[in-house]
Design a protein around this motif. Structure first.
Motif, PDB file in Angstrom:
ATOM      1  N   GLU A  98       2.674  -5.585  -0.274  1.00 55.66           N
ATOM      2  CA  GLU A  98       2.384  -5.158  -1.647  1.00 55.66           C
ATOM      3  C   GLU A  98       1.313  -6.019  -2.297  1.00 55.66           C
ATOM      4  O   GLU A  98       0.416  -5.502  -2.971  1.00 55.66           O
ATOM      5  CB  GLU A  98       3.656  -5.187  -2.487  1.00 55.66           C
ATOM      6  N   GLU A  99       1.405  -7.323  -2.112  1.00 52.63           N
ATOM      7  CA  GLU A  99       0.416  -8.208  -2.717  1.00 52.63           C
ATOM      8  C   GLU A  99      -0.971  -7.957  -2.136  1.00 52.63           C
ATOM      9  O   GLU A  99      -1.972  -7.921  -2.859  1.00 52.63           O
ATOM     10  CB  GLU A  99       0.823  -9.678  -2.523  1.00 52.63           C
ATOM     11  N   ASP A 101      -2.030  -5.116  -0.689  1.00 52.04           N
ATOM     12  CA  ASP A 101      -2.472  -3.795  -1.124  1.00 52.04           C
ATOM     13  C   ASP A 101      -2.965  -3.801  -2.565  1.00 52.04           C
ATOM     14  O   ASP A 101      -4.012  -3.217  -2.874  1.00 52.04           O
ATOM     15  CB  ASP A 101      -1.337  -2.771  -1.003  1.00 52.04           C
ATOM     16  N   ASP A 102      -2.221  -4.439  -3.446  1.00 54.35           N
ATOM     17  CA  ASP A 102      -2.545  -4.414  -4.869  1.00 54.35           C
ATOM     18  C   ASP A 102      -3.685  -5.355  -5.239  1.00 54.35           C
ATOM     19  O   ASP A 102      -4.326  -5.167  -6.276  1.00 54.35           O
ATOM     20  CB  ASP A 102      -1.317  -4.779  -5.705  1.00 54.35           C
ATOM     21  N   GLY A 103      -3.946  -6.354  -4.421  1.00 54.18           N
ATOM     22  CA  GLY A 103      -4.980  -7.337  -4.719  1.00 54.18           C
ATOM     23  C   GLY A 103      -6.244  -7.111  -3.907  1.00 54.18           C
ATOM     24  O   GLY A 103      -7.122  -6.320  -4.275  1.00 54.18           O
ATOM     25  N   ALA A 106      -7.108  -3.311  -2.680  1.00 58.42           N
ATOM     26  CA  ALA A 106      -7.504  -2.427  -3.785  1.00 58.42           C
ATOM     27  C   ALA A 106      -8.874  -2.819  -4.336  1.00 58.42           C
ATOM     28  O   ALA A 106      -9.703  -1.952  -4.642  1.00 58.42           O
ATOM     29  CB  ALA A 106      -6.446  -2.466  -4.892  1.00 58.42           C
ATOM     30  N   THR A 107      -9.124  -4.114  -4.459  1.00 61.23           N
ATOM     31  CA  THR A 107     -10.410  -4.586  -4.958  1.00 61.23           C
ATOM     32  C   THR A 107     -11.534  -4.214  -4.002  1.00 61.23           C
ATOM     33  O   THR A 107     -12.600  -3.750  -4.412  1.00 61.23           O
ATOM     34  CB  THR A 107     -10.377  -6.110  -5.188  1.00 61.23           C
ATOM     35  N   ARG A 110     -12.198  -0.466  -4.232  1.00 57.05           N
ATOM     36  CA  ARG A 110     -12.818  -0.131  -5.517  1.00 57.05           C
ATOM     37  C   ARG A 110     -14.296  -0.502  -5.532  1.00 57.05           C
ATOM     38  O   ARG A 110     -15.147   0.289  -5.953  1.00 57.05           O
ATOM     39  CB  ARG A 110     -12.077  -0.848  -6.655  1.00 57.05           C
TER      40      ARG A 110
END
Length: 150
Positions: A98-99, A101-103, A106-107, A110
């Motif tokens: 999760e960390e 994926d979300d950090g 994802a950055t 993006r």
């Protein structure tokens, strides 16, 4: 009747916008290549997650079997110190995933999309599309620019 263009060119989404230079296409190609490596790394991270979970569940089975075989003290030690243990400080693998994926992930995604949006109207894989055009043999079956339905 086929909608294939008579000139057998790539679809517009895989053609360089007017005014975009080679250096920009090459840079975005490298960015895309880096993203592909990140996708593979993410897959390995999920593999790590799955294998770690499988190992913990199988270890629980081994603890039960040790107890059944009369090795209670050893079973208790393994159960207490290893079964359900964090793989990193305070984290099970789902938290690591999760960390990530979300950090970082994802950055990365993006910013790769933003670079394409700013520089080539969001078009993907222009470097590869141009490589395909350079390498394929026009007019030979299996070397078409696009599938028949495009």
């Amino acid at each position: 009747m086929s909608d294939r263009p008579t000139d057998d060119r790539p679809d517009p989404d895989h053609r360089r916008p007017a005014g975009v230079d080679d250096a920009t296409v090459e840079a975005l190609g490298s960015f895309s290549e880096a993203l592909e490596a990140i996708e593979v790394a993410r897959g390995h991270l999920y593999t790590f997650h799955r294998l770690s979970g499988t190992a913990d569940l199988t270890l629980g089975k081994a603890v039960d079997q040790l107890r059944e075989a009369g090795h209670t003290e050893l079973a208790d030690l393994v159960d207490r110190e290893l079964v359900g243990r964090n793989v990193l400080q305070g984290r099970w693998t789902f938290q690591v995933v999760e960390e990530y994926d979300d950090g970082y992930y994802a950055t990365f995604r993006r910013l790769e999309a933003e670079a394409r949006e700013r520089l080539v109207d969001g078009r993907r894989h222009l470097y590869e599309a141009e490589m395909k055009e350079d390498r394929r043999t026009r007019g030979v079956p299996g070397h078409e620019a696009t599938p028949p339905d495009v």
